[in-house]
Design an enzyme around this catalytic site. Sequence first.
Site, PDB file in Angstrom:
ATOM      1  N   SER A  60       0.831  -1.206   0.000  1.00  0.00           N
ATOM      2  CA  SER A  60       0.000   0.000   0.000  1.00  0.00           C
ATOM      3  C   SER A  60       0.866   1.258   0.000  1.00  0.00           C
ATOM      4  CB  SER A  60      -0.904   0.020   1.230  1.00  0.00           C
ATOM      5  OG  SER A  60      -1.737  -1.116   1.261  1.00  0.00           O
TER       6      SER A  60
HETATM    7  N1  SAH Z   1      -1.321  -3.952   3.375  1.00  0.00           N
HETATM    8  C1  SAH Z   1      -0.665  -4.726   2.364  1.00  0.00           C
HETATM    9  C2  SAH Z   1      -1.520  -4.670   1.113  1.00  0.00           C
HETATM   10  C3  SAH Z   1      -1.339  -5.825   0.219  1.00  0.00           C
HETATM   11  S1  SAH Z   1      -2.445  -5.841  -1.144  1.00  0.00           S
HETATM   12  C4  SAH Z   1       0.712  -4.173   2.106  1.00  0.00           C
HETATM   13  O1  SAH Z   1       0.893  -2.978   2.328  1.00  0.00           O
HETATM   14  O2  SAH Z   1       1.586  -4.893   1.666  1.00  0.00           O
HETATM   15  C5  SAH Z   1      -3.838  -6.688  -0.482  1.00  0.00           C
HETATM   16  C6  SAH Z   1      -3.600  -8.054   0.064  1.00  0.00           C
HETATM   17  O3  SAH Z   1      -4.854  -8.615   0.402  1.00  0.00           O
HETATM   18  C7  SAH Z   1      -2.933  -9.029  -0.916  1.00  0.00           C
HETATM   19  O4  SAH Z   1      -1.805  -9.587  -0.321  1.00  0.00           O
HETATM   20  C8  SAH Z   1      -4.024 -10.060  -1.155  1.00  0.00           C
HETATM   21  O5  SAH Z   1      -3.523 -11.368  -1.374  1.00  0.00           O
HETATM   22  C9  SAH Z   1      -4.811  -9.988   0.126  1.00  0.00           C
HETATM   23  N2  SAH Z   1      -6.181 -10.517   0.031  1.00  0.00           N
HETATM   24  C10 SAH Z   1      -7.085 -10.339  -0.975  1.00  0.00           C
HETATM   25  N3  SAH Z   1      -8.224 -10.978  -0.692  1.00  0.00           N
HETATM   26  C11 SAH Z   1      -8.051 -11.568   0.526  1.00  0.00           C
HETATM   27  C12 SAH Z   1      -8.875 -12.377   1.356  1.00  0.00           C
HETATM   28  N4  SAH Z   1     -10.117 -12.706   1.014  1.00  0.00           N
HETATM   29  N5  SAH Z   1      -8.361 -12.810   2.528  1.00  0.00           N
HETATM   30  C13 SAH Z   1      -7.112 -12.501   2.897  1.00  0.00           C
HETATM   31  N6  SAH Z   1      -6.284 -11.727   2.158  1.00  0.00           N
HETATM   32  C14 SAH Z   1      -6.742 -11.267   0.983  1.00  0.00           C
END
Ligand code: SAH
Length: 211
Positions: A60
């Site tokens: 993010s």
């Molecule tokens: N806060 C993280 C954002 C990663 S992007 C960072 O800064 O690195 C969003 C993340 O949500 C991804 O890793 C994706 O795999 C995860 N995600 C998407 N759907 C999900 C679900 N149903 N349950 C758990 N994780 C999920």
Amino acid sequence: MTSRRTRERLIARLREKGIANMRVLDTILATPRHLFLDEALSHRAYEDTSLPIGFNQTISQPYTVARMTEALLAGGPLQSVLEVGTGSGYQTAVLAQLVDQLYSVERIRPLQEKARSRLQRLKLYNVMLRHSDGGMGWPEKGPFDGILVTAAPAEVPPELLEQLAPGGRLVIPVGGDLQQLKLVIRHDDDNYTTEVLEGVKFVPLLSGLVR
Ligand code: SAH
């Protein structure tokens, strides 16, 4: 490029964009975002932008991390918090320094494992990770006084609303191509209010696990 001055420039930018909570700003200043990226991208770690972390996912944007964390904390100190979407673990690391106990779920196992080793390296031991579909929340560990979601569902999952404690706050992006960052507060049993914070762009919340 990972120097204190570079990081301070990022903090100045977040302040310009309206982030005012000093605890949040100090925590972002202290958190080494370059450790949450592959080496090839680590020189861009203190730019205020989201960046790829593999598996079609992104770390993010610092502004978004700051904004969501600030909104979550605005009601007072938080004991037990759920994060959905561990990803790189960067938002996890920031949040872990600001709440008592953090639970974080991720559906892509290899991302979760990388995040786990980064959090250990930073000695953030108040985080419990689970490989699961976060749209279901983590019922065994709830209710939570904060829930932060970093991937966007089309609608707010009812399971997450149910797992909010009275007074609890949910910060979540909602929508498809056009998304809104929402703050939902559970005042008591059936009394919820929703505030739209701003327009955002997150990867979608998906169901099913990746091993
Ligand atoms: N806060 C993280 C954002 C990663 S992007 C960072 O800064 O690195 C969003 C993340 O949500 C991804 O890793 C994706 O795999 C995860 N995600 C998407 N759907 C999900 C679900 N149903 N349950 C758990 N994780 C999920």
